[in-house]
Design an enzyme around this catalytic site. Structure first.
Site, mmCIF file in Angstrom:
data_model
loop_
_atom_site.group_PDB
_atom_site.id
_atom_site.type_symbol
_atom_site.label_atom_id
_atom_site.label_comp_id
_atom_site.label_asym_id
_atom_site.label_seq_id
_atom_site.Cartn_x
_atom_site.Cartn_y
_atom_site.Cartn_z
ATOM 1 N N THR A 17 52.798 49.558 33.229
ATOM 2 C CA THR A 17 53.468 50.854 33.382
ATOM 3 C C THR A 17 53.759 51.159 34.851
ATOM 4 O OG1 THR A 17 51.288 51.867 33.443
ATOM 5 C CG2 THR A 17 52.430 51.941 31.331
ATOM 6 N N ASP A 18 53.003 50.532 35.774
ATOM 7 C CA ASP A 18 53.100 50.985 37.177
ATOM 8 C C ASP A 18 54.488 50.758 37.762
ATOM 9 O OD1 ASP A 18 52.679 48.208 37.434
ATOM 10 O OD2 ASP A 18 51.217 48.394 39.071
ATOM 11 N N LEU A 106 41.591 40.040 38.365
ATOM 12 C CA LEU A 106 40.766 41.160 38.848
ATOM 13 C C LEU A 106 41.211 41.595 40.245
ATOM 14 C CD1 LEU A 106 37.305 39.925 37.512
ATOM 15 C CD2 LEU A 106 38.781 41.696 36.533
ATOM 16 N N SER A 107 42.425 41.219 40.609
ATOM 17 C CA SER A 107 43.034 41.660 41.867
ATOM 18 C C SER A 107 42.335 41.114 43.102
ATOM 19 C CB SER A 107 43.114 43.186 41.943
ATOM 20 O OG SER A 107 44.025 43.656 40.992
ATOM 21 N N SER A 108 41.994 39.843 43.073
ATOM 22 C CA SER A 108 41.447 39.215 44.283
ATOM 23 C C SER A 108 42.472 39.314 45.409
ATOM 24 C CB SER A 108 41.091 37.753 44.020
ATOM 25 O OG SER A 108 42.206 37.046 43.532
ATOM 26 N N SER A 109 43.739 39.188 45.034
ATOM 27 C CA SER A 109 44.782 39.190 46.048
ATOM 28 C C SER A 109 44.974 40.581 46.661
ATOM 29 C CB SER A 109 46.064 38.691 45.380
ATOM 30 O OG SER A 109 47.126 38.736 46.252
ATOM 31 N N ASP A 152 47.157 47.896 41.712
ATOM 32 C CA ASP A 152 46.011 47.125 42.201
ATOM 33 C C ASP A 152 45.629 47.562 43.619
ATOM 34 O OD1 ASP A 152 46.653 45.862 39.853
ATOM 35 O OD2 ASP A 152 47.385 44.022 40.796
ATOM 36 N N TYR A 201 55.991 37.959 34.077
ATOM 37 C CA TYR A 201 55.885 39.293 34.674
ATOM 38 C C TYR A 201 57.259 39.741 35.185
ATOM 39 C CZ TYR A 201 53.934 43.053 37.586
ATOM 40 O OH TYR A 201 53.634 44.266 38.147
#
Ligand code: GLA
Length: 350
Positions: A17-18, A106-109, A152, A201
């Site tokens: 949604t973002d 898990l958004s390491s980046s 994120d 994506y």
């Protein structure tokens, strides 16, 4: 020498949604990127990592040095995003150590980008507000060819301990929503790398843009459910926004049945309408529901990576471990599971 920490995140609800100006509800998890840094008088930013081989060497002009490790481009993207926004850069020596598993959804980046952004700005005496940090880190991802939304980076930069962050991605208004004390957040990695995540994506984003153009609106934030009833991709986004608000109401009422149903409905919508699940993620979600979670759903972009489930806190660890064992026995994939606190966002910890 100073130290900055920036956490990874798991999104409770509000998926895909973002980038359509919608709402999402992530928490920062207790896995984080930690960067120790010191300003130098060199013309280079030099970063070593406890997890990645080699050395990143990036000029203060944003150019990558010849002997740099491949991941230096991630540092260069942050430097260039800062330069674009008018922040001068000086030499820095930095060391990165991250407990956010790489490439797991898990958004390491984002944790890396947020930590490096804060370190490079602070090394030169600039104080960026949290939203500006998130914007710089998001821009760095875009410079690296990843057309992500801003969830994120916002979660990593801003979250409040014990709270989920209700983020309005159009206005960037945030509201901290308290999590009930007896609610456990379970995260299970499926053991599946997110192979298709990047290309699919971008395709989903494009499909949303086409749907908005057809409807004559800026993006799907402004669509009604009626208007998109025959377009499954758009229907996911619009219905997911409604679920975010219902989920916040259920959190406030500590209505665990409703929380579970909304998680399950979100997963169904991601799987059947948005087509970003896999048979393994579907199976893991089923197992978690069957093992005693209130509900479960894939979290992040999909195509592998993690699922999130909610459960009574006192039972959450046992549910997580049982579900992981059963999933491993049924699939031969190697999952890892943990129960996370909702943690505070990025900060300089000296
Ligand atoms: C990835 C992106 C986010 C968001 C999610 C899906 O994590 O980085 O911006 O779009 O996918 O909700």
């Amino acid at each position: 020498m100073k130290t900055v920490r920036a956490p990874g995140r798991v999104n409770l609800i509000g998926e895909h949604t973002d980038y359509q100006d919608g709402w999402c509800l992530p928490i920062a998890i207790d896995r984080e990127a930690v960067v120790r840094y010191t300003a130098t008088d060199n013309q280079s930013i030099i970063v070593h990592s406890a997890q990645l081989p080699g050395e990143a060497r990036v000029g203060v002009d944003g150019g990558v040095g010849p002997t740099s490790a491949p991941w230096a481009s991630n540092v260069a993207n942050v430097v260039n995003a800062l330069i674009e926004r008018g922040y001068p850069i000086r030499g820095v020596d930095a060391h990165l150590d991250s407990s956010v598993p790489l490439g797991s959804g898990l958004s390491s980046s984002a944790a890396f980008g947020v930590a490096i952004t804060i370190a490079l700005a602070d090394a030169n005496g600039a104080v960026l507000d949290h939203i500006e940090v998130a914007r710089v880190a998001q821009r760095a991802e875009h410079l690296g060819g990843v057309p992500c939304g801003i969830m994120d980076q916002m979660a990593s930069a801003i979250s409040r301990a014990g709270h989920a962050m209700l983020l309005d991605c159009r206005t960037l208004h945030i509201e901290a929503i308290a999590l009930p004390d007896d609610l456990g957040v379970i995260v299970v990695h499926s053991g599946l790398p997110r192979t298709l995540a990047d290309s699919q994506y971008a395709q989903r984003r494009a499909a949303c843009e086409q749907a908005s153009a057809r409807l004559g609106i800026v993006n799907l934030r402004d669509a009604t459910l009626d208007a998109v009833s025959d377009d499954p991709f758009a229907r996911h986004v619009v219905s997911e926004n409604l679920r975010v608000h219902a989920f916040v109401a259920a959190l406030r009422a500590n209505d665990t049945n409703a929380l579970g149903e909304l998680l399950n409905a979100s997963h169904e919508s991601l799987a059947r309408d948005y087509l970003v699940s896999t048979p393994e993620l579907d199976q893991l979600v089923e197992i978690l529901r069957d093992t005693g979670a209130y509900g479960a759903r894939l979290t992040g972009a999909g195509f592998g990576g993690c699922v999130v489930a909610l459960a009574p806190l006192a039972e959450a660890n046992a549910i997580a471990q049982h579900a992981a064992l059963r999933y491993r026995a049924e699939t031969d994939l190697i999952p890892f599971a943990f129960v996370s606190q909702a943690c505070a966002g990025a900060e300089i910890i000296e």
